[in-house]
Design a protein around this motif. Structure first.
Motif, PDB file in Angstrom:
ATOM      1  N   CYS A  66      -4.545  -0.201   1.186  1.00  6.17           N
ATOM      2  CA  CYS A  66      -4.645   0.688   2.342  1.00  6.17           C
ATOM      3  C   CYS A  66      -5.305  -0.027   3.521  1.00  6.17           C
ATOM      4  O   CYS A  66      -6.271  -0.775   3.351  1.00  6.17           O
ATOM      5  CB  CYS A  66      -5.458   1.917   1.947  1.00  6.17           C
ATOM      6  N   HIS A  68      -6.952   1.347   5.866  1.00  2.00           N
ATOM      7  CA  HIS A  68      -8.191   1.980   6.327  1.00  2.00           C
ATOM      8  C   HIS A  68      -9.391   1.210   5.791  1.00  2.00           C
ATOM      9  O   HIS A  68     -10.006   0.426   6.497  1.00  2.00           O
ATOM     10  CB  HIS A  68      -8.236   3.466   5.896  1.00  2.00           C
ATOM     11  N   ARG A  69      -9.704   1.393   4.506  1.00  2.00           N
ATOM     12  CA  ARG A  69     -10.814   0.626   3.937  1.00  2.00           C
ATOM     13  C   ARG A  69     -10.434   0.045   2.582  1.00  2.00           C
ATOM     14  O   ARG A  69     -11.226  -0.051   1.676  1.00  2.00           O
ATOM     15  CB  ARG A  69     -12.094   1.460   3.905  1.00  2.00           C
ATOM     16  N   CYS A  85      -2.795   7.199   0.285  1.00  2.00           N
ATOM     17  CA  CYS A  85      -3.993   6.621  -0.319  1.00  2.00           C
ATOM     18  C   CYS A  85      -4.871   7.726  -0.911  1.00  2.00           C
ATOM     19  O   CYS A  85      -5.075   8.777  -0.294  1.00  2.00           O
ATOM     20  CB  CYS A  85      -4.762   5.835   0.743  1.00  2.00           C
ATOM     21  N   HIS A  88      -8.966   8.498   1.339  1.00  2.00           N
ATOM     22  CA  HIS A  88      -9.147   9.435   2.459  1.00  2.00           C
ATOM     23  C   HIS A  88      -7.825  10.024   2.927  1.00  2.00           C
ATOM     24  O   HIS A  88      -7.718  10.544   4.026  1.00  2.00           O
ATOM     25  CB  HIS A  88      -9.839   8.744   3.641  1.00  2.00           C
ATOM     26  N   TRP A  90      -4.868   8.741   3.869  1.00  2.00           N
ATOM     27  CA  TRP A  90      -3.934   8.171   4.843  1.00  2.00           C
ATOM     28  C   TRP A  90      -2.558   8.099   4.170  1.00  2.00           C
ATOM     29  O   TRP A  90      -2.449   7.690   2.998  1.00  2.00           O
ATOM     30  CB  TRP A  90      -4.354   6.749   5.251  1.00  2.00           C
TER      31      TRP A  90
HETATM   32  S1  FES Z   1      -9.157   3.561   2.091  1.00  2.00           S
HETATM   33 FE1  FES Z   1      -7.240   4.487   2.149  1.00  2.00          FE
HETATM   34  S2  FES Z   1      -7.488   6.268   3.276  1.00  2.00           S
HETATM   35 FE2  FES Z   1      -9.408   5.336   3.285  1.00  2.00          FE
END
Ligand code: FES
Ligand SMILES: [Fe+2]
Length: 365
Positions: A66, A68-69, A85, A88, A90
């Motif tokens: 992902c 994001h993180r 994901c 969070h 996404w």
């Molecule tokens: S790590 Fe995937 S949505 Fe935050």
């Protein structure tokens, strides 16, 4: 023969990941496994987590991390769910764009002035192509070699054999404490079959004592027949399994295809099929993903009990053979670094020579 250190040196393994697995077409999955919307398969290629996913009929491959993180997005080997994901939530579309981001307005720099997500947050996409029922991926975006070019005359062989392969009856993973090339070398010859598989491939199916035949190779790939001798039990078996006479692919042999660098396919008389996928883990570890299939015939008149027994038997025999090989291959891994012998291959092992030639060409390129 190859240098011994090619089998155990971790630095060399990292070099192989780059030169071989990151710059070639590699087998990813069976097309039927990603046949419907949201079907996915995950694999590691050159150590990278990859997801192959169906988006409303379009098969795509992305880095399964992902943006994001950095959580792993799809977390099982197979499944059916959107590319969302689990950390969070996404959600990514067929272009790898995060089209759904909860509380999007709280991010600074995620979207541009028009409200579109910055492409820096798109998932890395990789090329996919399909040949018959086999899906391949290519981590290199700089190479313009098509899958058809890569497969050469084995392209049509994969299309041909795909039509004879029926339902998947088993999937499994077998950890080998051995370098991936030792596994490849093993399946390219049957010189060992009457010894290692005395009571299985040789004993039960009669494969292993006749000379290798009909070898064909195109560049790095090769195929051949390992003819079988007739066993007394064959006639009895044939009567019980009379429905198999309907199959259109019949051969008195163990037919074998190797597609460089990570796919092996075998057909036992056209009556059962095996697909092996090599996933190198380290210089001395390989995960072998195994799939068994029944033949593609009309089963409407076939007794389900007999069909189930045949499926169970072919998986059981397959595992017996694989485990017999695994014991040998792990011993080779333990010993290879100590020997002074240069090693040698015979005419029966000629496909190994082709493999070495292509391997060295790729490594030294
Ligand atoms: S790590 Fe995937 S949505 Fe935050
Ligand atoms: Fe074997």
């Amino acid at each position: 023969m190859l240098k011994k250190s090619n089998y155990y040196d971790q630095e060399h393994f990292d070099f192989e990941k780059e030169k071989i697995f990151s710059q070639n077409w590699v087998f990813g999955c069976i097309q039927d496994e990603v046949k419907n919307n949201n079907d996915f398969v995950t694999i590691d290629v050159a150590g990278k987590p990859i997801v192959i996913q169906n988006f409303k009929g379009i098969i795509k491959a992305f880095l399964n991390v992902c943006s994001h993180r950095f959580n792993k997005i799809q977390t099982t080997d197979f499944g059916k769910r959107p590319l969302t994901c689990g950390y969070h939530c996404w959600s990514f579309n067929q272009d790898g764009v995060p089209f759904f981001v909860p509380k999007k307005e709280t991010f600074n720099g995620l979207v541009d002035a028009d409200g579109a997500p910055d492409s820096a947050f798109n998932l890395t996409e990789f090329r996919t192509e399909t040949c018959g029922n086999f899906v391949f991926i290519n981590l290199s975006n700089s190479s313009d070699v098509t899958l058809e070019q890569h497969l050469g005359n084995h392209y049509n062989k994969l299309i041909d054999i795909s039509q004879f392969i029926g339902n998947k009856i088993h999937f499994g993973k077998i950890e080998h404490k051995a370098n991936w090339k030792i596994l490849i070398e093993n399946v390219l010859e049957c010189y060992h079959c009457s010894v290692v598989h005395k009571d299985s491939l040789f004993g039960k199916l009669g494969v292993g004592s006749m000379p290798i035949s009909e070898i064909e190779y195109s560049d790095s790939h090769s195929s051949c027949h390992f003819p079988k001798i007739q066993r007394k039990s064959d006639e009895k078996k044939r009567k019980i399994l009379a429905f198999l006479d309907e199959r259109s692919f019949k051969h008195d042999s163990f037919y074998h295809i190797f597609i460089f660098p990570n796919l092996v396919i075998s057909s036992t008389e056209g009556a059962s099929f095996y697909v092996g996928q090599l996933c190198p883990v380290s210089a001395s570890e390989t995960e072998l993903r195994v799939r068994f299939f029944e033949p593609n015939i009309d089963y409407t008149e076939v007794n389900q009990g007999i069909r189930d027994i045949l499926a169970d038997e072919s998986v059981k025999l397959g595992y017996e053979i694989l485990e017999e090989d695994r014991a040998i291959l792990e011993n080779i891994q333990k010993g290879v670094q100590f020997t002074d012998s240069v090693g040698i291959v015979s005419e029966e092992e000629i496909r190994i020579k082709y493999f070495f030639e292509k391997y060295l060409k790729t490594i030294n390129n």
